[in-house]
Design an enzyme around this catalytic site. Structure first.
Site, short mmCIF file in Angstrom:
data_model
loop_
_atom_site.label_atom_id
_atom_site.label_comp_id
_atom_site.label_asym_id
_atom_site.label_seq_id
_atom_site.Cartn_x
_atom_site.Cartn_y
_atom_site.Cartn_z
N GLU A 1 3.45 12.39 54.71
CA GLU A 1 4.46 11.63 55.46
C GLU A 1 5.79 11.55 54.72
O GLU A 1 5.99 10.64 53.92
CB GLU A 1 3.98 10.20 55.71
CG GLU A 1 2.86 10.10 56.70
CD GLU A 1 2.51 8.65 57.04
OE1 GLU A 1 3.11 7.72 56.48
OE2 GLU A 1 1.62 8.46 57.88
N GLU B 1 -3.57 11.90 61.04
CA GLU B 1 -3.88 10.52 60.65
C GLU B 1 -3.45 9.58 61.76
O GLU B 1 -2.35 9.69 62.29
CB GLU B 1 -3.11 10.18 59.36
CG GLU B 1 -3.50 8.86 58.73
CD GLU B 1 -2.59 8.51 57.55
OE1 GLU B 1 -2.56 9.26 56.55
OE2 GLU B 1 -1.90 7.48 57.65
C1 IDC Z 1 -2.41 2.78 53.05
C2 IDC Z 1 -3.76 2.21 52.72
C3 IDC Z 1 -3.60 1.00 51.83
C4 IDC Z 1 -2.76 1.38 50.62
C5 IDC Z 1 -1.45 2.04 51.04
C6 IDC Z 1 -0.68 2.58 49.86
O1 IDC Z 1 -4.44 1.89 53.91
O2 IDC Z 1 -4.86 0.53 51.41
O3 IDC Z 1 -2.47 0.21 49.87
O4 IDC Z 1 -1.73 3.14 51.89
O5 IDC Z 1 -1.42 3.52 49.18
C7 IDC Z 1 0.07 5.80 56.24
C8 IDC Z 1 -0.29 6.55 55.03
C9 IDC Z 1 -1.53 5.96 54.38
C10 IDC Z 1 -1.50 4.46 54.48
C11 IDC Z 1 -1.63 4.10 55.96
C12 IDC Z 1 -1.72 2.59 56.22
O6 IDC Z 1 -0.43 7.92 55.21
O7 IDC Z 1 -1.57 6.38 53.05
O8 IDC Z 1 -2.63 3.96 53.78
N1 IDC Z 1 -0.49 4.66 56.65
O9 IDC Z 1 -0.57 1.96 55.78
N2 IDC Z 1 1.00 6.12 57.11
C13 IDC Z 1 1.08 5.17 58.04
C14 IDC Z 1 0.14 4.23 57.77
#
Ligand code: IDC
Length: 313
Positions: free
Chosen positions: A146, A239
């Site tokens: 992303e 995702e």
């Molecule tokens: C989130 C995880 C969370 C963590 C955060 C940072 O759910 O536990 O603390 O990342 O590492 C994304 C990302 C994905 C995110 C997810 C939710 O690709 O890594 O995971 N998210 O926030 N894009 C949109 C949402």
């Protein structure tokens, strides 16, 4: 019959993922959480259960390139840790191959918001693993999860920035293996499929990422999706979440259903976030469950139970 026995080696045909006969293929699966933090879920028993019981056809291995949640990523770590990460990814690909599952290897940029920040490391990673995975017809590469924004200046990474990165990394992968599908992240946390549709990359077998979190992203993002599809863009939802964009918050069943129905109508592949027992809405394993395989319904979170329904649809 395993998913791989059913569809075999895939390629991109027009705006679709296709099997050797040109039939459109829709994959559905689960993404791991950060492999720096939750590598224990990459195991054969778990993946086998996901295949047989949950009807999963693809697993996504989310390898964070940068620092997050007190864990170093591939790019900001040391060689020893990098070798460990490569091993987890290769093991994951091997398990998937054995089980006839597709396997997405995700260079998971996130807080390192601009893929150009670590191009050298991305090249190193793909140079190391691609030759080892040349015969793995089940593998798909995702080169930048992303792209997003500089939190200090609030400047968004542009589609041109992403293309500059992709035009360096894609040739590296294609040098060893010209037949794998490569997926490219889009602007604004992979929501910019409209921009990608207006100016796609110039290679075969490329798909573009759309990510949504159902309680946050609604009609506006669906409009971008519809626009991109009308321009024949091959889109892969590598995702999505059934809750809020920060991975927590409330599950939104209504919006999730609208999204999933739309993707299913279009036969667009999708992968749910995330395989862990972290105490947050988007984890499919209940926080109280320490098992890493052999899950019962009681071991799943509300999101996990929804995941089962979504995979079966
Ligand atoms: C989130 C995880 C969370 C963590 C955060 C940072 O759910 O536990 O603390 O990342 O590492 C994304 C990302 C994905 C995110 C997810 C939710 O690709 O890594 O995971 N998210 O926030 N894009 C949109 C949402």
């Amino acid at each position: 019959m395993t998913p791989f026995e059913k569809y075999g080696k895939l390629h991109v045909e027009g705006k679709n993922l296709a099997d050797a006969n040109g039939n459109t293929v829709q994959l559905k699966g689960i993404s791991t959480h950060n492999l720096n933090e939750y590598p224990q879920y990459v195991n054969e028993e778990a993946f086998k259960q996901f295949r047989d019981e949950y009807k999963v056809s693809i697993m996504r291995l989310a390898m964070y390139s940068g620092f997050a949640d007190n864990h170093e990523g591939y790019a900001d770590s040391n060689d020893e840790h990098r070798a460990e990460l490569e091993k987890i990814v290769l093991d994951g690909a091997e398990i998937c191959k054995k089980l006839g599952l597709y396997c997405m290897i995700d260079w998971h940029i996130l807080l390192d918001y601009d893929p150009n920040m670590h191009t050298d490391m991305a090249i190193r990673f793909f140079k190391n693993i691609c030759p080892k995975l040349k015969e793995y017809d089940n593998v798909i590469y995702e080169i930048c999860n992303e792209p997003n924004m500089n939190l200090e200046t609030k400047e968004e990474v542009t589609w041109d920035d992403i293309k500059r990165y992709a035009n360096q990394v894609i040739p590296i992968i294609k040098e060893t293996d010209d037949s794998k599908i490569i997926i490219v992240g889009t602007t604004i946390w992979s929501q910019g499929v409209d921009e990608a549709a207006d100016a796609p990359l110039d290679y075969e077998n490329i798909m573009y990422t759309l990510h949504f979190y159902a309680d946050t992203h609604r009609d506006k993002l669906r409009d971008k999706f519809t626009y991109a599809r009308s321009k024949n863009l091959p889109v892969f939802v590598t995702e999505f979440g059934v809750g809020r964009a920060d991975g927590d918050g409330d599950i939104n069943e209504e919006q999730s259903e609208i999204w999933i129905n739309l993707l299913n109508e279009e036969k667009v592949s999708h992968i749910i976030w995330n395989l862990s027992n972290k105490d947050e809405t988007s984890s499919i394993i209940a926080a109280k469950c320490d098992k890493t395989f052999g899950f019962t319904d009681e071991d799943l979170s509300p999101c996990g139970l929804m995941m089962k329904e979504i995979m079966a649809k």
